[in-house]
Design an enzyme around this catalytic site. Structure first.
Site, PDB file in Angstrom:
ATOM      1  N   PHE A 160      39.687  48.879  46.550  1.00 16.40           N
ATOM      2  CA  PHE A 160      41.223  48.937  47.230  1.00 16.40           C
ATOM      3  C   PHE A 160      42.202  48.710  45.910  1.00 16.40           C
ATOM      4  CE2 PHE A 160      41.131  44.184  47.000  1.00 16.40           C
ATOM      5  CZ  PHE A 160      42.736  44.083  46.740  1.00 16.40           C
ATOM      6  N   LYS A 161      42.028  48.005  44.843  1.00 19.54           N
ATOM      7  CA  LYS A 161      42.768  47.868  43.780  1.00 19.54           C
ATOM      8  C   LYS A 161      43.385  49.333  43.247  1.00 19.54           C
ATOM      9  CE  LYS A 161      41.930  43.496  44.025  1.00 19.54           C
ATOM     10  NZ  LYS A 161      41.607  42.701  43.112  1.00 19.54           N
ATOM     11  N   ASP A 162      42.457  50.418  43.432  1.00 19.37           N
ATOM     12  CA  ASP A 162      42.839  51.689  42.656  1.00 19.37           C
ATOM     13  C   ASP A 162      44.146  52.103  43.259  1.00 19.37           C
ATOM     14  OD1 ASP A 162      40.684  52.151  41.039  1.00 19.37           O
ATOM     15  OD2 ASP A 162      39.279  52.581  42.641  1.00 19.37           O
TER      16      ASP A 162
END
Length: 525
Positions: free
Chosen positions: A112-114
């Protein structure tokens, strides 16, 4: 829109200054002077928006057109999400009558950090390029430093690799991230990328990063930039998928849809984005669900009102953590001298949640009398005092009135390793069969408990934070006795093939010493 520090002070920054500064000089985190409200007709106007359209619409509420024009912002957003593998960027998947997962892992590093870091990398590049075009002297450069418990590091590296005038240094706790996570970071050999394996915990790495920002001389010399969720741009980018999930459900279920979001979280950034979305006006029928693993500082806060590294409560009948096989280094539910427990969900193995300070400011502000002429300043003083207590004593207890405000918008659950394994197995054997990573399993397990307190009309959306292939040992352990399960064929993306065998570049840091890290940065830039 301007931004100020959670720990007070008169300084207000533009969006550009906030993004490039990262952490305030007084140690606080930047927040907007006001939380904007949604346009009156947003539900009908945004109903069929794509992720890119929603990003432009939401971000525009926080970014002045004088700073970034609408066309420039759209170009940045389009560029940021062009590499995502799913056309919806963060698609919603139905698992049951009232249960959905929001898949946030379709970006380049499968986490999800992308979503935030692809945008943040492009913002860094955009602002530096514009500044350098306006300056006649030497090019301005940025030295980005960050700490990671697993996914932030690779996402930041993929967002900043090979970008002009930017160097990136990522600190990870040696032996405490999964093999895939480590490989995704250390196999990127671009000249501007530097990986540091620190002998210590994620909290040690995070403390080093904060110390670097607090060193005004070092910061000024190297123009430090932040990629951790202390950087406001990351929180802002993440608010968008809450709107996407709500509008997707509204189309599927009807205009009267009621939603509760449940979020597996360690550093409190992902769920804080949901809080901002709610304060902006996004309808939420249920409280935001905080799902933690055995490192449960957040769950304990909502239970007791104490934000403390070590649990000072009398022992109760809560089931103790039992060792379970399957984490990245083979050690589960064990506690080291720092107090951090090593679990099956290592990205959440965090003792202190940095972003919680932002929520604490809003709780303090609401508890200051409305007729106080310096309400904002008083809230900053209170938060600065709480953070000072936390630093010196390892704990702070908020007044009962503040805890009640926190309980109005949030509820919290703690999930153990055995429950993670059981949850992975039950969803694989369910209909539809669905393989989840251990962090998503924390969210799913917590959601099941929270659902018992919801009305029958409430649909739950659980944020799925990583692809299960990133945590192969935990998933394989959970499903080892399942007939016909084959991890390689059913879970492993082809993009991961051969990753563990690639050339690596990493510097070992033998102790959690800020001076050692400084010397490495000095030698590399």
């Amino acid at each position: 829109m301007k931004y100020f520090s959670t720990r007070g002070g008169p300084q207000e920054l533009s969006f550009e200054e906030t993004v490039l500064t990262g952490l305030a000089p007084n140690g606080g985190l930047y927040i907007p002077t006001t939380i904007p409200k949604l346009p009156q007709n947003w539900q009908s106007a945004w109903q069929n928006y794509s992720f890119v359209d929603l990003s432009v619409a939401v971000l525009s509420l926080y970014i002045s057109r004088e700073e970034i024009s609408e066309s420039e912002l759209r170009n940045l957003v389009v560029k940021s999400y062009a590499s995502f593998r799913h056309p919806e960027v963060t698609p919603l998947k139905k698992l049951g009558d009232k249960k959905y997962v929001l898949e946030l892992w379709h970006g380049p590093t499968w986490a999800f950090k992308d979503v935030a870091l692809q945008l943040l990398g492009n913002l860094f590049e955009f602002f530096l390029q514009r500044r350098n075009e306006q300056n006649s002297g030497a090019n301005e450069k940025l030295t980005v430093v960050g700490a990671t418990s697993g996914d932030t590091g690779s996402a930041a590296i993929y967002g900043l690799r090979n970008k002009a005038n930017i160097s990136i240094f990522i600190l990870h706790p040696k032996g405490r991230v999964s093999p895939i996570q480590e490989a995704q970071m250390t196999t990127v050999t671009d000249a501007n990328v530097h990986n540091l394996a620190v002998k210590g915990t994620f909290d040690d790495c995070q403390d080093i990063v904060k110390a670097l920002f607090a060193d005004s001389e070092f910061n000024a010399k190297h123009h430090l930039g932040a990629v951790n969720s202390i950087n406001w741009a990351r929180i802002l980018a993440q608010t968008v998928y809450y709107f996407l999930a709500y509008l997707s459900l509204r189309r599927a279920v009807g205009e009267d849809v009621q939603v509760q979001f449940v979020v597996p979280t360690g550093n409190f950034g992902d769920i804080l984005a949901g809080y901002y979305a709610k304060q902006m006006g996004l309808p939420m029928a249920g409280k935001l669900g905080v799902a933690t693993n055995a490192n449960d500082i957040l769950a304990r806060f909502w239970k007791t009102g104490r934000y403390e590294k070590a649990d000072s409560s009398p022992q109760d009948d809560t089931p103790s953590m039992q060792p379970a096989a399957g984490s990245s280094d083979g050690k589960q539910a064990t506690q080291d001298a720092s107090g951090v427990k090593e679990t099956l969900s290592p990205a959440m193995d965090i003792l202190v949640s940095s972003n919680f300070e932002r929520l604490l400011w809003y709780l303090a502000y609401e508890n200051v009398p409305e007729d106080d002429n310096d309400r904002r300043g008083k809230a900053g003083e209170i938060v600065a005092g709480w953070m000072s207590q936390m630093k010196s004593n390892g704990k702070v207890e908020v007044p009962t009135a503040v805890l009640e405000i926190a309980r109005r918008d949030f509820c919290a659950e703690r999930v153990g390793d055995e429950e993670i394994l059981t949850t992975i197995q039950s969803h694989f054997l369910g209909n539809p069969s669905y393989v989840v990573d251990p962090h998503t399993a924390v969210g799913l397990c917590a959601a099941k408990r929270l659902a018992q307190h919801n009305s029958l009309s409430v649909a739950q959306v659980i944020l799925s934070t990583a692809h299960p292939a990133k945590f192969s040992e935990a998933v394989s352990t959970a499903l080892k006795d399942t007939p016909n399960f084959n991890f390689e064929s059913e879970v492993m993306p082809r993009e991961f093939n051969g990753l563990l065998q690639k050339e690596r570049r990493v510097v070992d840091v033998e102790s959690a010493d800020v001076e050692l890290v400084k010397s490495i940065i000095e030698a590399k830039v």
